[in-house]
Design an enzyme around this catalytic site. Structure first.
Site, PDB file in Angstrom:
ATOM      1  N   GLY A 128       1.026  -2.315   7.100  1.00 31.31           N
ATOM      2  CA  GLY A 128       1.145  -1.281   6.320  1.00 31.31           C
ATOM      3  C   GLY A 128       0.726  -1.027   4.875  1.00 31.31           C
ATOM      4  N   SER A 129       1.248  -0.343   4.126  1.00 32.26           N
ATOM      5  CA  SER A 129       0.808  -0.098   2.696  1.00 32.26           C
ATOM      6  C   SER A 129       1.154  -1.347   1.651  1.00 32.26           C
ATOM      7  CB  SER A 129       1.450   0.960   1.924  1.00 32.26           C
ATOM      8  OG  SER A 129       2.648   1.019   1.658  1.00 32.26           O
ATOM      9  N   VAL A 130       0.523  -1.744   0.798  1.00 30.74           N
ATOM     10  CA  VAL A 130       0.924  -2.598  -0.199  1.00 30.74           C
ATOM     11  C   VAL A 130       2.194  -2.443  -0.918  1.00 30.74           C
ATOM     12  CG1 VAL A 130       0.278  -3.729  -2.508  1.00 30.74           C
ATOM     13  CG2 VAL A 130      -1.552  -3.315  -0.831  1.00 30.74           C
TER      14      VAL A 130
ATOM     15  N   GLU B 254      -8.069   1.590  -2.207  1.00 31.75           N
ATOM     16  CA  GLU B 254      -8.413   1.927  -0.956  1.00 31.75           C
ATOM     17  C   GLU B 254      -7.947   3.634  -0.642  1.00 31.75           C
ATOM     18  OE1 GLU B 254      -6.439  -0.086   3.241  1.00 31.75           O
ATOM     19  OE2 GLU B 254      -5.070   0.381   1.850  1.00 31.75           O
TER      20      GLU B 254
ATOM     21  N   GLU C  11       0.340  -7.821   6.449  1.00 29.31           N
ATOM     22  CA  GLU C  11      -0.993  -7.388   6.347  1.00 29.31           C
ATOM     23  C   GLU C  11      -0.930  -5.993   5.881  1.00 29.31           C
ATOM     24  OE1 GLU C  11      -4.447  -5.435   6.696  1.00 29.31           O
ATOM     25  OE2 GLU C  11      -3.969  -5.454   8.877  1.00 29.31           O
TER      26      GLU C  11
ATOM     27  N   THR D 134       4.695  -0.527   0.270  1.00 28.81           N
ATOM     28  CA  THR D 134       6.056  -0.842   0.929  1.00 28.81           C
ATOM     29  C   THR D 134       6.150  -2.135   1.274  1.00 28.81           C
ATOM     30  OG1 THR D 134       5.660   1.359   2.233  1.00 28.81           O
ATOM     31  CG2 THR D 134       6.916  -0.531   3.320  1.00 28.81           C
TER      32      THR D 134
ATOM     33  N   CYS E 145      -8.149  -1.310   8.855  1.00 30.33           N
ATOM     34  CA  CYS E 145      -7.881  -2.156   7.436  1.00 30.33           C
ATOM     35  C   CYS E 145      -8.951  -2.611   7.235  1.00 30.33           C
ATOM     36  CB  CYS E 145      -6.751  -3.221   7.904  1.00 30.33           C
ATOM     37  SG  CYS E 145      -5.200  -2.395   8.486  1.00 30.33           S
TER      38      CYS E 145
ATOM     39  N   SER F  75     -13.041  -7.724  14.529  1.00 29.37           N
ATOM     40  CA  SER F  75     -12.451  -9.095  14.993  1.00 29.37           C
ATOM     41  C   SER F  75     -11.811  -9.125  16.456  1.00 29.37           C
ATOM     42  CB  SER F  75     -11.362  -9.379  13.886  1.00 29.37           C
ATOM     43  OG  SER F  75     -10.342  -8.902  14.024  1.00 29.37           O
TER      44      SER F  75
ATOM     45  N   LYS G  73      10.492  -1.480  14.361  1.00 35.66           N
ATOM     46  CA  LYS G  73      10.390   0.162  13.838  1.00 35.66           C
ATOM     47  C   LYS G  73       8.862   0.541  14.105  1.00 35.66           C
ATOM     48  CE  LYS G  73       9.850   2.760   9.678  1.00 35.66           C
ATOM     49  NZ  LYS G  73       8.784   3.287  10.268  1.00 35.66           N
TER      50      LYS G  73
END
Length: 557
Positions: free
Chosen positions: A280-282, A440, A308, A284, A342, A506, A227
């Protein structure tokens, strides 16, 4: 450059993969500069012109079948939201269940293919992106995700190529990690794919992440439902087709744009779910994890959860720091790609004695930052990704203006009349625990706390405890003892820790990426251990000496 060597070896046991003897040497992809008048710049400009001239229609692809479902959505250019870049079709729950069925039907055949063959496919994907599709991919990332040419090159070309190359190398190296054998016994491990399917959920902010979240599990013999993000659809579509052209069989990766809750409910409701590979988001990721937990009795195996989820990343500055390096690194980290990395720095701690001078240095640089369209090669910062992001950041700017603890010292304005533009903004706070230092934002907003020089140890403890995230952080100090002390205090605060460098940037296999706490499961994408997350190892013992008795020696009379 790629060198693949497969020396002939004698297999000790019939079930050991021949690919265990394969080796591959790879290097990080060099980044091109796109200087005015260069050949690469001309090619990108041509790709941009062609992409602006049309709206690409993107279907779901399930088991190789392109399905135009009729549930149509659009990807627009962030810097010009009236321009429709792509028209794509959502998969329904029934389509997703069909994708699961078709992928499972070919899973065994794909998993049986030698690791060397699968690695060759992804090495070919890297070659195709480097040589054939680089400029098309850059154009899609610039127009669709709002990246300037340099940020697009770093991400959509170099990093994705690196992911595919290095993952291929790591997959082959993994085959060589074998147990010891003893006299009369041969021991081995085979690295099987997971039993079921893997769901890959990718974000908008890095084209490379989508190609890695879907590609790494497939490389290791898994079948995948991918997705992609609605706001990175076109670049994801290009990455998907590069993998198909490279030889990934139809149905191994199924391209299924979908409504988020529909996708989540369907995959977590299948007994065949073997893993979720997520960025994605925490909120979700936590929701998906809860759904998996509620359905544990349903599954044939415990699903692997790899995620992540962003961060509240810091720059801590000591009075011994090089001021110019701090200023330049912070401008880059906080405002590159509009703070939508991020790893972007969004909170900063500066000694009070240094702050007046550093403030002047930051403000003078911010004045030089050009904000504009992503396809303007002189642009440093373009629009944020969409209306939701714009609205969220605007609320933070309103909060900054209304709070007695906060003072906007640069930027603070935004305009969504044509594109979703937010000025690079610097805020000074008198309260180090103000919520803007903890939560965030994911936009070009930096908040600075000037601290008493003599209290730097207390402030280090505060940095560690202020935010629930643990992704990246940087310490700027020329005093080696301070660096050592800071690292010890901040050891758990960041999965990627930088010393006298910015908190972003990174590079695959140089700084494998990932964080803990609420930043994720810290599985270090771009490192040698990442591919192991998508394996189910089997240990095999083969005895060459017959067992002649069932009794222990000590039982003999």
């Amino acid at each position: 450059m790629l060198l693949v060597r497969r020396p002939l070896v004698r297999c000790l046991v019939w079930f050991r993969h021949m690919s265990s003897a394969a080796t591959v040497e790879v290097e990080n992809e060099p980044c091109l500069n796109y200087l005015k008048g260069s050949e690469e710049r001309q090619k990108v400009e041509e790709a941009l012109k062609e992409m602006r001239s049309k709206t690409e229609e993107i279907p779901c692809v399930i088991g190789g079948e392109e399905i135009f479902t009729g549930d149509v959505h659009y990807q627009v250019c962030p810097h010009n939201h009236q321009h429709k870049l792509a028209k794509f079709h959502y998969a329904s729950a029934d389509h997703l269940r069909l994708a699961i069925d078709r992928s499972l039907a070919i899973r065994a055949g794909w998993e049986k293919r030698p690791m060397a063959e699968r690695a060759d496919i992804f090495l070919e994907a890297a070659r195709l992106l480097s040589e054939k599709y680089r400029y098309k991919m850059l154009a899609a990332t610039m127009l669709g995700q709002g990246k300037n040419i340099q940020q697009a090159e770093i991400d959509a070309a170099a990093e994705l190529i690196d992911f595919w190359r290095w993952n291929a190398k790591h997959s082959l190296d993994l085959q060589k990690q074998q147990p010891i054998s003893t006299e009369g016994v041969t021991n081995s491990i085979i690295y099987r794919g997971l039993e079921g399917f893997v769901a890959a959920v990718s974000p908008f902010n890095f084209t490379a992440i989508g190609g890695n979240l879907s590609g790494a599990p497939a490389l290791m013999g898994n079948v995948v439902l991918w997705k992609p993000s609605d706001t990175a659809m076109l670049s994801s579509w290009i990455a998907y087709n590069v993998m198909r052209e490279a030889g990934v069989p139809e149905g191994v990766i199924n391209f299924v744009p979908a409504d988020g809750p529909t996708f989540g409910d369907t995959i977590t409701g299948s007994p065949h779910l073997a893993g979720i590979n997520f960025t994605g988001s925490v909120q979700t990721f936590q929701h998906l994890w809860r759904q998996v937990g509620q359905n544990l009795g349903l599954y044939k195996t415990f699903p692997r959860m790899v995620g992540e989820c962003g961060g509240k990343n810091y720059h801590f500055v000591h009075s011994s720091a090089d001021l110019e390096s701090v200023a330049n690194g912070t401008i880059r980290s906080a405002f590159e790609y509009g703070g939508q990395k991020c790893s972007a720095c969004s909170r900063m701690y500066v000694p009070s004695s240094m702050w007046p001078k550093l403030k002047d240095e930051l403000l003078s640089r911010v004045k030089e930052v050009k904000m504009g369209d992503a396809d303007d090669f002189t642009t440093f910062i373009s629009a944020v990704i969409d209306d939701k992001s714009f609205g969220r950041i605007k609320n933070w700017l309103d909060h900054a203006r209304s709070s007695s603890n906060l003072k906007v010292i640069a930027g603070g304005n935004c305009d969504d009349s044509r594109g979703y533009f937010v000025e690079p903004t610097i805020i000074e706070t008198s309260d180090p625990k103000e919520k803007i230092m903890q939560e965030e934002i994911f936009g070009p907003v930096l908040t600075v706390y000037p601290y008493p020089d003599e209290k730097y140890r207390e402030v280090l403890e505060m940095v560690n405890e202020t935010s629930p995230f643990g992704l990246t952080g940087a310490v700027f100090a020329q005093d080696a003892n301070v660096v050592k002390e800071a690292h010890e205090i901040l050891k758990m605060s960041a999965g990627n820790f930088y010393i006298n460098d910015k908190s972003t940037g990174s590079v695959v296999m140089q700084q494998p990426f990932g964080g803990a706490r609420l930043s994720g499961t810290n599985d270090k994408a771009g490192g040698p251990h990442y591919v192991l997350k998508f394996c189910s190892p089997q240990a095999i013992k083969e005895s060459h000496v017959p067992l002649t008795d069932w009794k222990y020696d000590n039982m003999q009379a």
